[in-house]
Design a protein around this motif. Structure first.
Motif, PDB file in Angstrom:
ATOM      1  N   LEU A 231       0.842  -1.196   0.000  1.00  0.00           N
ATOM      2  CA  LEU A 231       0.000   0.000   0.000  1.00  0.00           C
ATOM      3  C   LEU A 231       0.879   1.249   0.000  1.00  0.00           C
ATOM      4  O   LEU A 231       1.869   1.316   0.733  1.00  0.00           O
ATOM      5  N   TYR A 232       0.528   2.231  -0.823  1.00  0.00           N
ATOM      6  CA  TYR A 232       1.250   3.501  -0.837  1.00  0.00           C
ATOM      7  C   TYR A 232       1.194   4.115   0.563  1.00  0.00           C
ATOM      8  O   TYR A 232       0.137   4.121   1.185  1.00  0.00           O
ATOM      9  N   PRO A 233       2.306   4.595   1.136  1.00  0.00           N
ATOM     10  CA  PRO A 233       3.628   4.832   0.556  1.00  0.00           C
ATOM     11  C   PRO A 233       4.656   3.743   0.867  1.00  0.00           C
ATOM     12  O   PRO A 233       5.851   4.021   0.886  1.00  0.00           O
ATOM     13  N   PHE A 234       4.193   2.504   1.118  1.00  0.00           N
ATOM     14  CA  PHE A 234       5.110   1.409   1.439  1.00  0.00           C
ATOM     15  C   PHE A 234       5.408   0.566   0.199  1.00  0.00           C
ATOM     16  O   PHE A 234       5.568  -0.645   0.281  1.00  0.00           O
ATOM     17  N   HIS A 235       5.498   1.189  -0.931  1.00  0.00           N
ATOM     18  CA  HIS A 235       5.538   0.502  -2.215  1.00  0.00           C
ATOM     19  C   HIS A 235       6.918   0.493  -2.870  1.00  0.00           C
ATOM     20  O   HIS A 235       7.067  -0.040  -3.970  1.00  0.00           O
ATOM     21  N   SER A 236       7.915   1.067  -2.233  1.00  0.00           N
ATOM     22  CA  SER A 236       9.172   1.356  -2.938  1.00  0.00           C
ATOM     23  C   SER A 236       9.875   0.112  -3.461  1.00  0.00           C
ATOM     24  O   SER A 236      10.662   0.190  -4.406  1.00  0.00           O
ATOM     25  N   TRP A 237       9.585  -1.047  -2.854  1.00  0.00           N
ATOM     26  CA  TRP A 237      10.245  -2.279  -3.293  1.00  0.00           C
ATOM     27  C   TRP A 237       9.631  -2.860  -4.572  1.00  0.00           C
ATOM     28  O   TRP A 237      10.251  -3.675  -5.252  1.00  0.00           O
ATOM     29  N   MET A 238       8.432  -2.460  -4.910  1.00  0.00           N
ATOM     30  CA  MET A 238       7.683  -3.158  -5.961  1.00  0.00           C
ATOM     31  C   MET A 238       8.259  -3.008  -7.372  1.00  0.00           C
ATOM     32  O   MET A 238       8.398  -4.013  -8.089  1.00  0.00           O
ATOM     33  N   PRO A 239       8.621  -1.799  -7.835  1.00  0.00           N
ATOM     34  CA  PRO A 239       9.096  -1.691  -9.225  1.00  0.00           C
ATOM     35  C   PRO A 239      10.323  -2.545  -9.523  1.00  0.00           C
ATOM     36  O   PRO A 239      10.377  -3.234 -10.555  1.00  0.00           O
ATOM     37  N   ASP A 240      11.310  -2.542  -8.619  1.00  0.00           N
ATOM     38  CA  ASP A 240      12.495  -3.357  -8.854  1.00  0.00           C
ATOM     39  C   ASP A 240      12.206  -4.843  -8.703  1.00  0.00           C
ATOM     40  O   ASP A 240      12.708  -5.669  -9.474  1.00  0.00           O
ATOM     41  N   ALA A 241      11.395  -5.197  -7.699  1.00  0.00           N
ATOM     42  CA  ALA A 241      11.088  -6.612  -7.476  1.00  0.00           C
ATOM     43  C   ALA A 241      10.376  -7.216  -8.683  1.00  0.00           C
ATOM     44  O   ALA A 241      10.672  -8.350  -9.092  1.00  0.00           O
ATOM     45  N   TYR A 242       9.456  -6.471  -9.280  1.00  0.00           N
ATOM     46  CA  TYR A 242       8.735  -6.977 -10.439  1.00  0.00           C
ATOM     47  C   TYR A 242       9.549  -6.831 -11.727  1.00  0.00           C
ATOM     48  O   TYR A 242       9.434  -7.644 -12.643  1.00  0.00           O
ATOM     49  N   GLY A 243      10.352  -5.785 -11.794  1.00  0.00           N
ATOM     50  CA  GLY A 243      11.053  -5.481 -13.037  1.00  0.00           C
ATOM     51  C   GLY A 243      12.288  -6.312 -13.289  1.00  0.00           C
ATOM     52  O   GLY A 243      12.691  -6.475 -14.446  1.00  0.00           O
ATOM     53  N   TYR A 244      12.914  -6.859 -12.232  1.00  0.00           N
ATOM     54  CA  TYR A 244      14.172  -7.580 -12.408  1.00  0.00           C
ATOM     55  C   TYR A 244      14.064  -9.061 -12.076  1.00  0.00           C
ATOM     56  O   TYR A 244      15.076  -9.757 -12.004  1.00  0.00           O
ATOM     57  N   SER A 245      12.856  -9.558 -11.874  1.00  0.00           N
ATOM     58  CA  SER A 245      12.646 -10.988 -11.670  1.00  0.00           C
ATOM     59  C   SER A 245      12.405 -11.655 -13.017  1.00  0.00           C
ATOM     60  O   SER A 245      12.072 -10.994 -14.006  1.00  0.00           O
ATOM     61  N   THR A 246      12.549 -12.989 -13.045  1.00  0.00           N
ATOM     62  CA  THR A 246      12.117 -13.698 -14.241  1.00  0.00           C
ATOM     63  C   THR A 246      10.606 -13.547 -14.366  1.00  0.00           C
ATOM     64  O   THR A 246       9.913 -13.307 -13.364  1.00  0.00           O
ATOM     65  N   ILE A 247      10.068 -13.672 -15.552  1.00  0.00           N
ATOM     66  CA  ILE A 247       8.703 -13.209 -15.815  1.00  0.00           C
ATOM     67  C   ILE A 247       7.655 -13.980 -15.025  1.00  0.00           C
ATOM     68  O   ILE A 247       6.649 -13.417 -14.591  1.00  0.00           O
ATOM     69  N   SER A 248       7.871 -15.282 -14.798  1.00  0.00           N
ATOM     70  CA  SER A 248       6.914 -16.035 -13.979  1.00  0.00           C
ATOM     71  C   SER A 248       6.866 -15.480 -12.566  1.00  0.00           C
ATOM     72  O   SER A 248       5.789 -15.371 -11.961  1.00  0.00           O
ATOM     73  N   SER A 249       8.037 -15.127 -12.033  1.00  0.00           N
ATOM     74  CA  SER A 249       8.088 -14.549 -10.688  1.00  0.00           C
ATOM     75  C   SER A 249       7.351 -13.218 -10.642  1.00  0.00           C
ATOM     76  O   SER A 249       6.595 -12.945  -9.704  1.00  0.00           O
ATOM     77  N   SER A 250       7.573 -12.370 -11.638  1.00  0.00           N
ATOM     78  CA  SER A 250       6.879 -11.080 -11.675  1.00  0.00           C
ATOM     79  C   SER A 250       5.373 -11.270 -11.700  1.00  0.00           C
ATOM     80  O   SER A 250       4.629 -10.581 -10.995  1.00  0.00           O
ATOM     81  N   SER A 251       4.912 -12.218 -12.513  1.00  0.00           N
ATOM     82  CA  SER A 251       3.476 -12.478 -12.615  1.00  0.00           C
ATOM     83  C   SER A 251       2.908 -12.963 -11.296  1.00  0.00           C
ATOM     84  O   SER A 251       1.847 -12.505 -10.840  1.00  0.00           O
ATOM     85  N   ILE A 252       3.609 -13.896 -10.652  1.00  0.00           N
ATOM     86  CA  ILE A 252       3.120 -14.476  -9.396  1.00  0.00           C
ATOM     87  C   ILE A 252       3.164 -13.453  -8.266  1.00  0.00           C
ATOM     88  O   ILE A 252       2.213 -13.312  -7.489  1.00  0.00           O
ATOM     89  N   LEU A 253       4.260 -12.723  -8.181  1.00  0.00           N
ATOM     90  CA  LEU A 253       4.396 -11.737  -7.095  1.00  0.00           C
ATOM     91  C   LEU A 253       3.338 -10.651  -7.196  1.00  0.00           C
ATOM     92  O   LEU A 253       2.701 -10.288  -6.209  1.00  0.00           O
ATOM     93  N   SER A 254       3.151 -10.111  -8.397  1.00  0.00           N
ATOM     94  CA  SER A 254       2.206  -9.008  -8.555  1.00  0.00           C
ATOM     95  C   SER A 254       0.759  -9.476  -8.463  1.00  0.00           C
ATOM     96  O   SER A 254      -0.103  -8.761  -7.938  1.00  0.00           O
ATOM     97  N   SER A 255       0.488 -10.680  -8.957  1.00  0.00           N
ATOM     98  CA  SER A 255      -0.894 -11.155  -9.010  1.00  0.00           C
ATOM     99  C   SER A 255      -1.371 -11.756  -7.702  1.00  0.00           C
ATOM    100  O   SER A 255      -2.542 -11.580  -7.325  1.00  0.00           O
ATOM    101  N   LEU A 256      -0.492 -12.466  -6.996  1.00  0.00           N
ATOM    102  CA  LEU A 256      -0.937 -13.303  -5.895  1.00  0.00           C
ATOM    103  C   LEU A 256      -0.364 -12.931  -4.533  1.00  0.00           C
ATOM    104  O   LEU A 256      -1.094 -12.873  -3.549  1.00  0.00           O
TER     105      LEU A 256
END
Length: 496
Positions: A231-256
């Protein structure tokens, strides 16, 4: 007891057993084990959903046959079974759609470790959904955190290690606050099973005792899980975590993963503290404000993003804001809208990340928007999938995102007078901002480069089937929304 009532426990144990059994396996054996288990868990979850629909009531599975309040329990109703079914199906699609990149991005000697982490992650998601015990929930929250962190850093690139570190730091802060809240809750109630703790909370509320400690408990639990869900403003980890993971990880992390913490928070609100107590504590007003801010600021950050992955990641911040705004309305209609949006976001974010990777692959593996020009012509299926996902997030009719925004607007009309106008205004502003960055990307990928497109990109069968299934699910939720909202409403009524 019906045999089907064992399925939630079977699902959790199967995932944990698969993680153990995958340890000595080679990469492709671990892959087959994990995919088979995820598919089986999806079937078991669907069977559980059909069972609770046929009986019309939830059931409790007592672990080890020790009765309350000493034993551990699993509780499954319509809402739990629906969430487990959708989450399992989205994980299956995310894995199948990104499987080629798992073998491309991760060193071969660590691929079986990746599938171990996936197994543990799914077991934790299911346990968080089904458990009726607060300490068990905390244990699986930590398993969830460790598995998610491992899935981010397994690529071993410099940026992925930094992203995993930031994720771990923020998650540990959230976990610490959550654990302190649970310890204080146990101290004042003497129970860890949710129903027993709820009965104690009712007695304390009627007696007017521990008013300030209970307010502190609610605050610690809410803030802890809000941090973990991004939840904003505790979001600072999200862009890098989703952007630099392999795509399955990005999908799972963001979706679930982020949504599982919100599901746990909703369970605690209803089943432990009581939603009436939550409303009287005014914590919903704080969630409402930060949800509205997140809806706008996440979208503004997405507009300013320079590459497609960070744009989708910042969009997730905005969508999590939608969920918390719905909870913050403090009404049953708002909660129905929030849970419906959890399902919508799970399906759509996986669709967006998988399709973005397909577009990235035919653009020299570059993520910047300039390189993506004309990518939809080079990979038509990924282009079409990204178009559907984008239109859903904007709120175009016939798609799931439209129903979410309609439910939020309808819920706002029945909220407290001070929340009606601001909710409708921010919904409108957020929708306009969504349209700016999503449609800008769609126009970019469908703008011809003026050069011959050449041969169309090869797309694996797993990726094609996954994208097609996620597109169908999006239309299904948009066109058949009434039965789904009825299920959610029925689930909420039996959630407490």
């Amino acid at each position: 007891m019906s045999f089907v009532e064992n399925f939630p426990c079977f699902s959790i144990v199967l995932c944990m057993a698969a993680g153990i059994l995958s340890t000595p396996m080679k990469a492709r054996q671990a892959k087959r084990m994990t995919m088979g288990v995820v598919a089986l868990v999806t079937i078991l979850s669907l069977a559980t959903l059909l069972h609770v629909l046929s009986t019309g009531q939830s059931f409790v599975y007592t672990m080890g046959r020790y009765p309350a309040p000493w034993g551990n329990e699993i509780r499954a109703g319509v809402l739990e079974a629906l969430l487990a079914t959708v989450f399992s199906l989205v994980m299956l699609c995310s894995l199948a759609g990104g499987m080629d990149h798992v073998f491309r991005d991760i060193a071969e000697n660590r691929i079986n470790l990746y599938f171990i982490l996936v197994d543990l992650l799914l077991s934790s998601l299911l346990a968080i959904i089904y458990t009726n015990d607060l300490f068990t929930a905390y244990v699986f929250v930590e398993i969830n955190t460790i598995a998610a962190c491992g899935m981010i850093m397994i690529r071993r690139s410099g940026r992925s290690l930094i992203a995993a570190t930031r994720y771990m730091v923020m998650s540990l802060i959230g976990s610490g606050l959550f654990l302190i809240g649970l310890a204080m809750l146990y101290d004042v109630t003497g129970h860890l099973l949710m129903e027993n703790a709820h009965e104690a909370m009712i007695r304390l509320a009627l007696a007017g005792e521990y008013h300030t400690p209970l307010l502190v408990i609610i605050s610690f639990i809410t803030v802890g899980l809000a941090i973990k869900s991004g939840l904003y403003p505790f979001h600072s980890w999200m862009p890098d975590a989703y952007g630099y993971s392999t795509i399955s990880s990005s999908s799972i992390l963001s979706s679930l993963v982020s949504k599982s913490y919100i599901v746990l928070l909703i369970k605690i609100f209803y089943r432990v503290i009581g939603f009436d107590n939550i409303i009287s504590s005014k914590i919903v007003n704080i969630l409402f404000v930060f949800g509205l801010i997140g809806m706008v600021m996440g979208s503004v950050s997405a507009i300013m993003a320079k590459d497609i992955y960070r744009m989708i990641a910042y969009s997730s911040i905005a969508q999590i804001g939608y969920v918390y705004m719905g909870i913050g309305l403090g009404t049953e209609a708002g909660m129905v809208a929030a849970i419906f949006h959890i399902l919508t976001h799970a399906i759509t974010k996986s669709l967006l990340f998988l399709s973005a990777k397909g577009l990235n692959d035919v653009s020299g593996r570059k993520k910047v928007f300039r390189a993506l020009q004309g990518a939809a012509f080079r990979n038509p299926l990924s282009g079409a999938a990204f178009l559907v996902g984008s239109l859903s997030m904007v709120g175009i009719p016939m798609l799931a995102g439209f129903i979410s925004k309609f439910l939020f607007a309808t819920a706002a009309m029945g909220a407290a007078p001070g929340k009606v106008l601001i909710t409708l205004v921010v919904l409108a502003v957020s929708t306009i901002l969504n349209a700016i960055y999503f449609l800008h990307t769609v126009i970019r990928i469908y703008t011809p480069t003026g050069e011959p497109t050449g041969a169309r990109a090869h797309i694996s069968a797993g990726a094609a089937v996954s994208l097609f299934c996620l597109i169908l699910l999006n239309f299904a939720m948009g066109l058949l929304s009434q039965p789904i909202t009825d299920l959610i409403q029925a689930g909420i009524e039996t959630f407490g």
